[in-house]
Design an enzyme around this catalytic site. Structure first.
Site, mmCIF file in Angstrom:
data_model
loop_
_atom_site.group_PDB
_atom_site.id
_atom_site.type_symbol
_atom_site.label_atom_id
_atom_site.label_comp_id
_atom_site.label_asym_id
_atom_site.label_seq_id
_atom_site.Cartn_x
_atom_site.Cartn_y
_atom_site.Cartn_z
ATOM 1 N N ASP A 195 0.837 -1.212 0.000
ATOM 2 C CA ASP A 195 0.000 0.000 0.000
ATOM 3 C C ASP A 195 0.870 1.259 0.000
ATOM 4 O O ASP A 195 1.739 1.431 0.855
ATOM 5 C CB ASP A 195 -0.883 -0.064 1.252
ATOM 6 N N HIS A 369 -3.797 4.466 6.705
ATOM 7 C CA HIS A 369 -2.719 4.016 5.831
ATOM 8 C C HIS A 369 -1.354 4.367 6.425
ATOM 9 O O HIS A 369 -1.160 5.456 6.980
ATOM 10 C CB HIS A 369 -2.842 4.661 4.449
#
Length: 557
Positions: A195, A369
């Site tokens: 990610d 994130h």
């Protein structure tokens, strides 16, 4: 030594944009999807409701799809399944919560009979066809997400899913770096897909529990006022912390918005959300409750035009009438592209006298994130031989590749790919080996793929420059113009205010059409249409320096 069979990874979305996440791992003639998500449209995608991955390659290989791993419960990772399952049929694999959230859209589309839900648990290792998969817990802004390790003849591929390092998560479920480290030390990680959303942001992300402290302080500071909070409906941990703050100040909790109501009910049934029945109210009942004892948890944190919060800001909600005695807390941060919508909603709330608290004022949001230092931590533990950044705009992917090189991945082994790229993992290494279709697939109303870039370009011209329609009727036998030209304009000039200019345009069109008819173009309607478009377009451009859409309508008597 006998060569080991190659493994291919094909990227169908999520590399170059935020959303549409979809990748396919392929070997022994079978395909395993990792996510199949949607993207919300940009401001210039006029009339578009959703954007999907291009399904062309998947449809061509429909009989080879073993299943789809749903890494977590966000729609940018599973929302396109309700469209793909219209044409294909395959099982879905994921945590109980991820599959339950994916199930909502699939059930609404009437496609539950097209799939099977296979629930897997933390650290479970399962085989699906030739794919040997290990499911590793990660912390994110929706509970029960996974990283996935796929053990292949070409070594282990690890897909991080969306993740962060939160050492004090609300539910105590940590990102299992130890499991990833064990794989790295035992068999090694041949390829890491990770990610990249926050790869260009320095430092560490904040723990989700820090938001709870801020919310508690805000509820204390706004005692006696009705409080409306907004967040993503899938952010069960945020909903829990809002509810905890409300209950601490003896408030009842009501949900507003269909997705919020569904997800709260689902999470309570699964034991993932604790709100006592004594503190839960139906939204229709809070009108009769002391406003200072009410907390409404609503959808609309991204300023969506038809969301519950947007309706409240426009005084169109049938449940809540906001005024100066209310406080609205936007416990979120605008997704790139949504800033304008959020700003409009905030402006509407302020016009009503509402006190608005958002992430620019207080720390009411924490990203789900990993930031740069967390990404480097994962790289230091995984020690991948090869690295491909995923999930992010191109700048995020490039920044992440740079971090990988800092952490020891050789320069030529940190590969930046884009949507449509296909890579081969072989005994010789990892390399790009071609491309598959990966354009945007637009959803407009109930239609999928009915519009393309040409339609969007026309809509943009209509929105920015307007349209000029010229209608005339010709008699092919006598080579004469019987009616017209009539000029209708929308968005170019207002006819009643520009009659002289329109009269001048009519004369020019009439002269050119008569000249063409006398020259023998008696029944060539298409040729006459081109003449009308050329003459009108030149006149409009010369007189107004604008380029509206010109639509000639030439009829034959």
């Amino acid at each position: 030594m006998t060569p080991r069979p190659s493994v291919h990874v094909t990227f169908l979305g999520g590399l170059g944009e935020i959303g549409r996440n979809c990748a396919a791992v392929e070997y022994e003639g079978r395909i395993l999807l990792i996510d199949c998500g949607l993207m919300f449209p940009d401001a210039d995608m006029l009339g578009v409701d959703l954007v999907l991955p291009d399904f062309t390659w998947l449809k061509e290989n429909a009989d080879r799809i073993e299943g789809c791993i749903v890494t977590h419960g966000h729609e940018d990772h599973h929302g396109a399944l309700s469209f793909l399952l219209r044409d294909l049929s395959f099982p879905l694999i994921g945590s109980a919560l991820s599959l339950a959230l994916a199930r909502n859209r699939i059930e609404e589309a009437g496609l539950l009979d097209r799939t099977e839900m296979i629930v897997v648990k933390d650290r479970e290792r399962r085989t699906f066809g030739p794919f040997d998969c290990e499911f590793i817990p990660v912390t994110h802004s929706v509970p029960h997400g996974f990283s996935t390790a796929i053990h292949t003849p070409q070594g282990t591929i690890v897909h991080s899913g969306d993740w962060k390092l939160d050492l004090t998560p609300v539910d105590g479920r940590l990102t299992d770096l130890a499991a990833i480290g064990a794989i790295a030390e035992d068999e090694g990680i041949r390829l890491l897909l990770s990610d990249s959303t926050n790869a260009d942001q320095h430092g560490h992300s904040r723990s989700e529990t820090t938001v709870g402290k801020v919310l508690y302080d805000l509820f204390h500071a706004h005692e006696g006022r009705r409080i409306i909070t907004t967040c993503f409906a899938s952010h069960i941990h945020r909903v829990q912390q809002v509810a905890d703050a409300a209950i601490a100040f003896d408030r009842v909790v009501a949900t507003l918005g269909m997705s919020m109501r569904k997800n709260v009910r689902l999470a309570r049934e699964m034991g993932l959300l604790t709100i006592p029945d004594s503190h839960l109210r139906d939204i229709e009942d809070v009108r009769d409750t002391d406003p200072g004892k009410v907390c409404v948890i609503s959808t609309g944190s991204q300023g969506e035009p038809m969301s519950a919060l947007a309706k409240m800001a426009a005084k169109e909600s049938k449940f809540i009438d906001l005024d100066a005695s209310d406080t609205v807390i936007l416990s979120s941060h605008p997704i790139p592209g949504n800033e304008m919508n959020v700003s409009k909603v905030i402006d509407g709330l302020v016009r009503l006298g509402v006190q608005v608290v958002h992430s620019g004022i207080e720390d009411v949001h924490a990203t789900g994130h990993a930031k740069a230092d967390e990404l480097k931590t994962l790289l230091s533990i995984a020690k991948p031989e090869w690295f491909i950044p995923v999930h992010g705009e191109f700048r995020h992917l490039t920044a992440h590749a740079g971090l990988a090189r800092q952490m020891g991945v050789k320069k030529d082994k940190a590969i930046v790919c884009e949507d449509g790229d296909r890579v081969e993992i072989s005994d010789k290494g990892v390399k790009k080996v071609g491309r598959v279709p990966a354009s945007y697939l637009y959803v407009d109303g109930s239609g999928v793929g009915d519009i393309g870039h040409g339609v969007l370009r026309d809509r943009k011209v209509l929105a920015e420059e307007g349209v000029v329609v010229v209608i005339l009727t010709v008699d092919s036998d006598s080579a004469s113009m019987l009616l017209g030209p009539e000029i209708i304009t929308r968005g170019w000039v207002h006819a009643s205010e520009a009659e002289d200019m329109l009269d001048e345009c009519r004369l020019l069109i009439t002269d050119e059409v008569k000249r063409a008819l006398s020259g023998g173009q008696k029944s060539d309607v298409e040729a006459l249409g081109r003449i009308v478009r050329r003459v009108t377009g030149k006149f409009v451009s010369d007189r107004t320096r604008r380029r509206p859409m010109i639509v000639p309508v030439v009829l034959e008597a």
